[in-house]
Design an enzyme around this catalytic site. Structure first.
Site, PDB file in Angstrom:
ATOM      1  N   SER A 163       8.055  10.954   0.896  1.00  0.00           N
ATOM      2  CA  SER A 163       8.670  10.587  -0.172  1.00  0.00           C
ATOM      3  C   SER A 163       8.585  12.099  -1.189  1.00  0.00           C
ATOM      4  CB  SER A 163       8.054   9.648  -1.293  1.00  0.00           C
ATOM      5  OG  SER A 163       7.126   9.992  -1.739  1.00  0.00           O
ATOM      6  N   LYS A 164       9.598  12.232  -1.972  1.00  0.00           N
ATOM      7  CA  LYS A 164       9.518  13.457  -2.804  1.00  0.00           C
ATOM      8  C   LYS A 164      10.179  12.896  -4.037  1.00  0.00           C
ATOM      9  CE  LYS A 164       7.787  17.728  -2.144  1.00  0.00           C
ATOM     10  NZ  LYS A 164       6.626  17.872  -1.411  1.00  0.00           N
ATOM     11  N   GLY A 165       9.724  13.901  -5.233  1.00  0.00           N
ATOM     12  CA  GLY A 165      10.418  13.735  -6.483  1.00  0.00           C
ATOM     13  C   GLY A 165      10.871  15.299  -6.863  1.00  0.00           C
TER      14      GLY A 165
ATOM     15  N   ASP B  48       3.229  19.349  -6.712  1.00  0.00           N
ATOM     16  CA  ASP B  48       3.941  20.512  -5.993  1.00  0.00           C
ATOM     17  C   ASP B  48       4.303  21.347  -6.771  1.00  0.00           C
ATOM     18  OD1 ASP B  48       6.042  21.353  -4.219  1.00  0.00           O
ATOM     19  OD2 ASP B  48       6.199  19.651  -3.320  1.00  0.00           O
TER      20      ASP B  48
END
Length: 1029
Positions: free
Chosen positions: A596-598, A652
């Site tokens: 996943s990533k935001g 991140d």
């Protein structure tokens, strides 16, 4: 109890009819809201004014002096000097603070200006009196304007917007400003309904300028002028609301009755800088409901909070009865909508709201869909798909043509401004489309709550809710052309794919939507997403994407140096997020969780609001993950997804220092999984910081060392280029762990080059201090070395070349052919920095060979897949991000495993570093074991890719993807089997896969009980372990 739908067709869901998962634990209030009729209402004494200015003893003497000066000027006839001066002093509601602050000459100027307006009105045909006066000094300002109660004027002087933009939005510390505004008690002579509105702005002077963030004592953190003027009752009210505010993320809203009057006092507290334009937008909100304000105050406090106090009353009764509901009903609605306004005080459709054409909810809905349309309407279409099927993607010319065509189609078909222009033309369509959205997601929580979703009292009736077929037909008939129809049809797409939203939650800080991603075209997004969140506020827009129910990935904040950079970042936001999540999915083959990533994109005007944006992003996502159990605070939402969801996040770009807050906030909001919500948190919370222990870099280094080992290279003789400097996690640790001879480093500050080798001692100093190359001592460069910072222009290099623009030089340096390098390790930089459009610069025209022999892609998506294949074809050894940059995800997964395996007491004892910095023995040993796992996993994958590439000649970039896909495919196949039911196999596999230290300390049975109950499905551990091995 069943409830019949109202005759207008709007169906409001009731509290008991909203499904919720019984196993989810309560969520404490993240914000606070007091609604009319609740126990939190207060009564202000009948003669309690709230503020009493210290009496100005010299007022009478000053007035005499002013009269003399007015008479001396001769502009006002002598017979009117006395009456005009006394009218100004006694009839306009201006308190003594103004007179004690202003000089006699300034007051004379103001009286002259108002009299001139009267003379001008007399000369007009309509005899309308208009007064506009403004005076701005270094530490205070005065604005006086004629104003019709209850009316927002878009083409007037816009003093409230000016106060927002010049004083309130930027208020911070000693540069904070307080505001007082008064409306004259009676209409102006000859001015019809117009009254005089006065605004006074003062710079704050605090008793305690730098208090601790937890300090809430009004007497310590209040402005001196406020403390002089505020009554004890006002101080008591502010003290209570401030204590609530410091515990919350969003606004705190309270209502107070004014005894014996048809007036209410609305008090709102919130963090400074968290709602730009809020002061002026609030006026538009209560004007919409037929109300006006007699007095307003904005107070700043040195602990970083703002409190607004507004005395609201109805406009003329004859108008109220005809167009608006009673004041209690209007106030009730205003309080429900304040948090909506707080999320986005000024939408792109605000003029429709200010004029009354659309309600606040309709304009904010339209704004959210405008954001949605901007990301998803610029699709490629069937023509591109047909062309792509005809061309040969393995042909570099064809591939480059397709890449350029794709970028042009996405950028130029529908610009954000063009989409906005189209939507603005169809307010009636917006109204109908919004009503369909509201009919799905609006929840009526109380029997007495008879407010319909549109809440638009300016219309005499509520339109019937149209079916999707009827909406399609309505759009088709109303749209002027095909482009307009496509844009307005996207509203229907948006309505269909919203599964749940916090839009109607009474208190919120940003708007969040859980979307069904099935609307994405598979020809462009070949790997289907499992989940998608869209989050919108005035400071940012963002996504969270995941490929599996249980998935893990970092949250990054994207900043833009210019409006042009912002436009580019906005266009590529979703595709970048999708690519990062897809890369994460491939990287996560070593762990049970999917990828996943935001991504949070800061608005062009809010580049300094990274922390505010992050906090709003997290809190609004939690609104959709946690059950609401505080009526009036967090009301139930309609959940069309119907399944409990848990997101696992990590640090991140630009978020490493924010994860502790997110962890604590999840705990405060009652999330049972708060310990595992974020990884990379500080050791005191049981985290294993990636940067401190070099977790991501350890994996990248294994690939670098593997190349040296296979090709028998001397590390100390390797000439190295690195993007991402000594200030970053990956960049600093790459410098600290490596022994190569750096010849060039590129970071946010600029470019540092020395063909003779950058001084290693100085470079280590920067890496240890986490400082950019702007801090490098240039006296330690050789005569061939140089540094060019982004802000520098027209710099002459030792070669004689002139660099005209430092920023452009920095942005393109990585594709320059000189100086010469052996190894390139991207440790930072924007995605797609090397693509088919510029990769040719890294290939020698004569020899057709890559000018850099070895590349290990540490930064995610730095090189496009097509560019990697071109480089490999030209002889470059390339290892891609999905393989090299996976140490962080392994560390995060094992950190979460430990946090879930221990109970709270064991977690604190074994995983939390003490206040004095002492780490528990288990923690130290566990970190070392995690590092060993990262190195071993990276070494094994390197060997597998290298061996297979040597044997079959296939590109390493393709083999990396194949390996990832095969492992994830095998995990899915295992999921369909009954392997979990074989207890002997289950225990054998997990005993081998789980960290030995954890098994010794907790035991397999307890790990399975705790981990599988709270976070992961029963078989996720085993399918991940079996597939990877």
């Amino acid at each position: 109890m069943a409830h019949a739908a109202p005759s207008n067709g709007v169906h409001n869901k009731h509290f008991d009819n909203v499904a919720r998962a019984p196993a989810r634990t309560p969520s404490p209030q993240p914000t606070h809201l007091s609604v009319p009729g609740s126990h939190h209402q207060f009564v202000v004494e009948k003669d309690e004014p709230g503020y009493v200015a210290p009496k100005f003893e010299g007022k009478e003497q000053q007035m005499e002096e002013v009269m003399d000066k007015v008479e001396e000027k001769g502009f006002i006839p002598e017979d009117f000097v006395d009456s005009e001066t006394k009218w100004f002093y006694n009839e306009l509601g201006i308190d003594d603070s103004y007179f004690s602050t202003e000089s006699a000459d300034a007051i004379v100027s103001h009286i002259h200006s108002l009299y001139a307006a009267k003379v001008a009105a007399y000369a007009r045909d309509d005899r309308r009196l208009e007064m506009r006066l403004d005076k701005e000094a270094a530490d205070h300002a005065v604005y006086i304007d004629t104003s019709k109660p209850g009316v927002s004027v878009e083409d007037g002087p816009r003093y409230e917007q000016r106060i927002d933009e010049k004083y309130l939005n930027a208020s911070k510390g000693s540069k904070s400003y307080r505001v007082e505004t008064f409306r004259s008690a009676s209409p102006l002579p000859g001015g019809g309904e117009n009254q005089l509105r006065c605004y006074f702005v003062y710079q704050c002077h605090f008793h305690q300028k730098n208090p601790s963030p937890e300090e809430t004592s009004i007497e310590k953190i209040g402005d001196k002028r406020f403390l002089q003027k505020a009554t004890d009752n006002t101080k008591q009210i502010y003290q209570g609301i401030l204590e609530y505010a410091v515990q919350r993320t969003g606004p705190v809203i309270e209502l107070f009755e004014v005894e014996g009057k048809n007036t209410k006092r609305l008090v709102i507290a919130y963090k400074q800088g968290s709602a730009m334009g809020f002061f002026s937008a609030l006026s538009d909100l209560y004007h919409y409901y037929g109300l006006t304000s007699s007095r307003k105050y904005v107070e700043q406090f040195s602990n970083g909070y703002t409190i607004m106090s507004i005395y609201i009353r109805p406009i003329a009764q004859s108008v109220v009865s005809a167009r608006f509901p009673p004041i209690d009903a209007s106030i009730h609605q205003i309080m429900k909508e304040v948090s909506l306004l707080y999320c986005i005080p000024r939408t792109k459709f605000h003029s429709h709201f200010a004029s009354g054409r659309l309600s606040l909810q309709e304009t904010i809905y339209a704004h959210c869909v405008w954001v949605f349309v901007g990301h998803f309407l610029n699709r490629l279409g069937s023509e591109y798909t047909t062309l792509a099927s005809v061309l040969d993607v393995n042909n570099s010319v064809h591939a480059e043509l397709l890449s350029k065509l794709k970028r042009r189609l996405r950028n130029e078909t529908f610009t954000a401004d063009y989409i906005l222009e189209i939507i603005n033309r169809y307010p009636d369509l917006i109204r109908s489309l919004y009503l369909a959205f509201a009919n799905t997601h609006y929840v009526q929580t109380r029997e007495s709550d008879d407010f319909l979703p549109t809440l638009s009292y300016l219309r005499l009736k509520v339109d019937r809710v149209l079916s999707d077929t009827e909406l399609k037909e309505m759009i088709s008939k109303s749209a002027a052309n095909e482009h307009h129809e496509m844009v307005m049809t996207s509203f229907r797409v948006f309505n269909k794919c919203v599964l749940k939203t916090n839009f109607y939650t009474p208190t919120k800080v940003a708007l969040s939507f859980r979307m069904d991603p099935s609307f994405l075209p598979p020809e462009e997004y070949s790997q289907p997403l499992y989940g998608m969140f869209l989050i919108i506020s005035s400071e940012f827009r963002g996504f969270h994407l995941r490929f599996r129910d249980i998935a893990r990935g970092g949250i990054r904040i994207v900043k833009s140096r210019s409006s042009e950079a912002y436009a580019i970042n906005a266009r590529s936001l979703f595709d970048e997020n999708y690519g990062l999540a897809n890369t994460q999915q491939r990287k996560n083959k070593d762990i049970p969780e999917g990828g996943s990533k935001g991504v949070i994109l800061l608005d062009g005007n809010h580049q300094d609001k990274a922390r505010v944006a992050f906090e709003k992003y997290i809190d609004s996502i939690l609104d959709l993950l946690l059950p609401p159990t505080s009526p009036g605070i967090k009301d139930p939402i309609v959940d069309l997804h119907g399944k409990e969801e848990i997101l696992f996040m990590g640090p991140d770009e630009n978020t490493a220092d924010l994860v502790d807050w997110a962890t604590e906030h999840a705990r405060i909001r009652g999330a049972p999984w708060w310990k595992s919500f974020f990884t990379g948190k500080s050791p005191k919370l049981g985290g294993i910081p990636h940067d401190v222990y070099g977790m991501t870099t350890l994996s990248v280094r294994e690939y670098v060392l593997g190349i040296y080992r296979k090709l028998h290279l001397d590390e100390a003789q390797i000439r190295k280029l690195q993007t991402g400097g000594p200030d970053g996690d990956l960049g600093s640790n790459e410098i600290l762990l490596g022994r190569e001879r750096y010849t060039a480093i590129v970071d946010g500050a600029g470019v540092l080059v020395d063909p003779a080798g950058i001084d290693r001692k100085e470079l280590l100093r920067l890496a240890q201090a986490r400082t950019m190359i702007s801090g490098f001592d240039t006296s330690k460069l050789s005569k061939e070395g140089y540094r060019v910072l982004v802000e520098e222009n027209n710099v002459t290099l030792p070669t004689g070349e002139v660099v005209h623009n430092g920023t452009m030089f920095r942005n393109t340096f990585h594709v320059r052919a000189s100086p010469t390098y052996d190894l390139f390790v991207p440790c930072g930089g924007r995605p797609e920095s090397i693509d088919l459009g510029n990769v040719a610069k890294l290939i020698d025209v004569k020899t057709k060979k890559a000018v850099i022999p070895y590349i290990v892609e540490g930064a995610n998506l730095f090189i496009t897949q097509e560019a990697k294949l071109r480089l490999e074809k030209a002889g470059c050894v390339v290892f891609k991000d999905a393989s090299a940059n996976k140490g962080g995800v392994t560390s995060s997964s094992l950190e979460v495993l430990a946090s879930l395996s221990f109970d709270d007491e064991g977690f604190v004892e074994n995983m939390c570093v003490r206040a004095d910095g002492t780490a528990p023995p288990f923690y130290k040993a566990y970190v070392q074991q995690v590092q060993a796992v990262i190195r071993e996993n990276a070494r094994l994958e390197f060997e597998a890719i290298w061996t297979e590439s040597e044997r079959g000649g296939e590109a390493k970039s393709i083999l990396s993807d194949k390996l990832s896909l095969e492992i994830t495919k095998l995990q899915e196949e295992i999921q369909e089997t009954e392997l979990w039911d074989d207890e002997r196999l289950r225990r054998s596999v997990l005993s081998d896969a789980l960290p030995g230290l954890l098994l010794e300390r907790v035991g397999l049975d307890l790990i399975l009980k705790r981990v599988c109950w709270i976070a992961w499905p029963d078989d996720v551990l085993i399918r991940g372990s079996v597939a990877n091995n």
